[in-house]
Motif scaffolding. Structure first.
Motif, PDB file in Angstrom:
ATOM      1  N   ASN A  45       5.880   5.963  -7.699  1.00  0.00           N
ATOM      2  CA  ASN A  45       5.228   6.395  -6.468  1.00  0.00           C
ATOM      3  C   ASN A  45       5.190   7.918  -6.415  1.00  0.00           C
ATOM      4  O   ASN A  45       5.934   8.595  -7.124  1.00  0.00           O
ATOM      5  N   TYR A  46       4.343   8.446  -5.545  1.00  0.00           N
ATOM      6  CA  TYR A  46       4.241   9.903  -5.415  1.00  0.00           C
ATOM      7  C   TYR A  46       5.582  10.509  -5.015  1.00  0.00           C
ATOM      8  O   TYR A  46       5.961  11.587  -5.498  1.00  0.00           O
ATOM      9  N   LYS A  47       6.325   9.809  -4.184  1.00  0.00           N
ATOM     10  CA  LYS A  47       7.634  10.320  -3.770  1.00  0.00           C
ATOM     11  C   LYS A  47       8.589  10.395  -4.964  1.00  0.00           C
ATOM     12  O   LYS A  47       9.420  11.310  -5.050  1.00  0.00           O
ATOM     13  N   ASP A  48       8.464   9.472  -5.915  1.00  0.00           N
ATOM     14  CA  ASP A  48       9.274   9.532  -7.143  1.00  0.00           C
ATOM     15  C   ASP A  48       8.904  10.753  -7.971  1.00  0.00           C
ATOM     16  O   ASP A  48       9.782  11.415  -8.542  1.00  0.00           O
ATOM     17  N   ALA A  49       7.606  11.039  -8.051  1.00  0.00           N
ATOM     18  CA  ALA A  49       7.156  12.211  -8.805  1.00  0.00           C
ATOM     19  C   ALA A  49       7.682  13.490  -8.172  1.00  0.00           C
ATOM     20  O   ALA A  49       8.077  14.429  -8.877  1.00  0.00           O
ATOM     21  N   LEU A  50       7.715  13.531  -6.847  1.00  0.00           N
ATOM     22  CA  LEU A  50       8.272  14.702  -6.155  1.00  0.00           C
ATOM     23  C   LEU A  50       9.770  14.834  -6.436  1.00  0.00           C
ATOM     24  O   LEU A  50      10.270  15.927  -6.711  1.00  0.00           O
ATOM     25  N   GLY A  57      12.960  18.322  -0.384  1.00  0.00           N
ATOM     26  CA  GLY A  57      12.620  17.573   0.812  1.00  0.00           C
ATOM     27  C   GLY A  57      12.740  16.077   0.601  1.00  0.00           C
ATOM     28  O   GLY A  57      12.821  15.304   1.551  1.00  0.00           O
ATOM     29  N   VAL A  58      12.753  15.647  -0.669  1.00  0.00           N
ATOM     30  CA  VAL A  58      12.909  14.237  -1.014  1.00  0.00           C
ATOM     31  C   VAL A  58      14.334  13.955  -1.487  1.00  0.00           C
ATOM     32  O   VAL A  58      14.991  13.028  -1.013  1.00  0.00           O
ATOM     33  N   THR A  59      14.803  14.762  -2.432  1.00  0.00           N
ATOM     34  CA  THR A  59      16.137  14.565  -3.010  1.00  0.00           C
ATOM     35  C   THR A  59      16.922  15.862  -2.911  1.00  0.00           C
ATOM     36  O   THR A  59      16.492  16.897  -3.417  1.00  0.00           O
ATOM     37  N   LYS A  60      18.070  15.784  -2.264  1.00  0.00           N
ATOM     38  CA  LYS A  60      18.847  16.999  -2.013  1.00  0.00           C
ATOM     39  C   LYS A  60      19.752  17.381  -3.180  1.00  0.00           C
ATOM     40  O   LYS A  60      19.965  18.569  -3.448  1.00  0.00           O
ATOM     41  N   LEU A  95      16.647   4.424  -1.026  1.00  0.00           N
ATOM     42  CA  LEU A  95      16.606   4.138  -2.455  1.00  0.00           C
ATOM     43  C   LEU A  95      15.716   5.148  -3.174  1.00  0.00           C
ATOM     44  O   LEU A  95      14.582   5.407  -2.775  1.00  0.00           O
ATOM     45  N   GLY A  96      16.229   5.730  -4.256  1.00  0.00           N
ATOM     46  CA  GLY A  96      15.457   6.661  -5.059  1.00  0.00           C
ATOM     47  C   GLY A  96      15.306   8.041  -4.471  1.00  0.00           C
ATOM     48  O   GLY A  96      14.736   8.932  -5.104  1.00  0.00           O
TER      49      GLY A  96
END
Length: 331
Positions: A45-50, A57-60, A95-96
């Protein structure tokens, strides 16, 4: 007990850059949780690519294993609602994002994040849907509560993306007339195969429009991009029409007056798949497994291996991925 070591696609921060590499991890490295799950499939997903590119902003915190989608079998359970060998889907929540995700062959999560894999749905089909399909399903569910096929045309923005592709296919399956918005001239045939009867060039509807309200064109819409396109869709929605909004890749801001809402009674519904109530999740997953399942579901997806992830992540960040990418994790 299953093997103690497993493969995972891990993102590490090195000298200011974020590097992805397949590593061998131990089950003990997974976070605490009620369910230990062997992952058979995930999806990109796009959020995984980010997350894979270091978006804080997605993964700290890094090192980190992305993958906001996973499907597999329960290996260990500390919750009475689930037993070993139960087949389950886990999407969204944390998750992720900050919890190691589906790009690992095992995950450990709270039982409250898990949905039983519906009958009539394979594991691979669950990940062809994934968060994108669930988001599309939620959008279609809310739209169809208020707008019926005879009411007029439904427009879908970002139509070649995961959510957009699924939305076009589902709406067509349910008998709606669908117009698809895209800037990719090479994908018109793909969209028509999914069920779109009209293709609208993104440039025609993506320019800022000063008028507070424009000619009514659509009975409803599923918007996946936000920004000027969402503004123009709302301005051109017919009386009592419904617009769902689930994305902001175009922009998180919209410039509007109240006129479309007051003069035409347009309804704007936000879709938040990350924390959607569980009873709605179960309802939508059941529909996706049954009457809403597109006949050409497999054509929406490309299957890859863990080793092929880096290339697909780069393409997704460039906006060059069509439909869904399913990652095969285990035999």
């Amino acid at each position: 007990m299953e093997k103690q070591r497993f493969k995972a696609y891990v993102i590490e921060e090195k000298d200011g850059s974020f590097i992805g590499e397949i590593k061998t991890k131990q089950l003990e490295e997974l976070p605490e949780g009620d369910l230990l799950i062997k992952v058979y499939y995930s999806s990109l997903n796009y959020k995984d690519a980010l997350s894979a590119s270091g978006n804080k902003g997605v993964t700290k915190n890094y090192p980190h294993t992305p993958g906001i989608d996973a499907v597999g079998k329960v290996v260990q359970s500390n919750n009475a609602d689930f037993s070993p060998d139960d087949e389950v889907i886990v999407t969204s929540y944390d998750l992720g994002m900050n919890t190691d995700g589906g790009f690992g062959q095992y995950i450990r999560v709270p039982a409250s994040w898990a949905v039983r894999l519906p009958k009539n749905m394979s594991m691979k089909e669950a990940m062809i849907y994934g968060t994108a399909g669930l988001t599309a399903g939620m959008s279609v569910y809310r739209l169809t509560e208020l707008v019926k096929p005879d009411d007029g045309k439904i427009v879908v923005s970002g139509a070649t993306g995961g959510v957009g592709s699924m939305s076009v296919a589902m709406l067509s399956k349910l008998g709606y007339t669908v117009a698809a918005i895209t800037g990719k001239t090479t994908e018109h045939e793909y969209l028509r195969k999914l069920g779109a009867t009209e293709i609208i060039d993104r440039n025609e509807i993506g320019q800022a429009e000063k008028k507070p309200i424009t000619k009514a064109q659509f009975a409803g819409a599923i918007d996946t991009v936000g920004g000027a396109i969402l503004e123009n869709i709302i301005k051109s929605t017919a009386p009592m029409g419904v617009v769902t909004a689930c994305g902001n890749v175009g922009s998180p801001k919209i410039e509007l007056t109240v006129f479309p809402f007051i003069l035409r009674g347009v309804t704007l519904i936000g879709i938040d798949s990350q924390n959607y109530p569980m009873h709605y999740r179960n309802k939508v997953w059941g529909l996706l497994a049954d009457s809403w399942k597109p006949g050409h579901l497999a054509e929406i997806a490309t299957e890859i291996t863990l080793e092929q992830l880096p290339e697909k992540i780069d393409l997704m960040l460039q906006g060059q991925v069509r439909g869904r990418v399913v990652v095969k994790m285990s035999e």
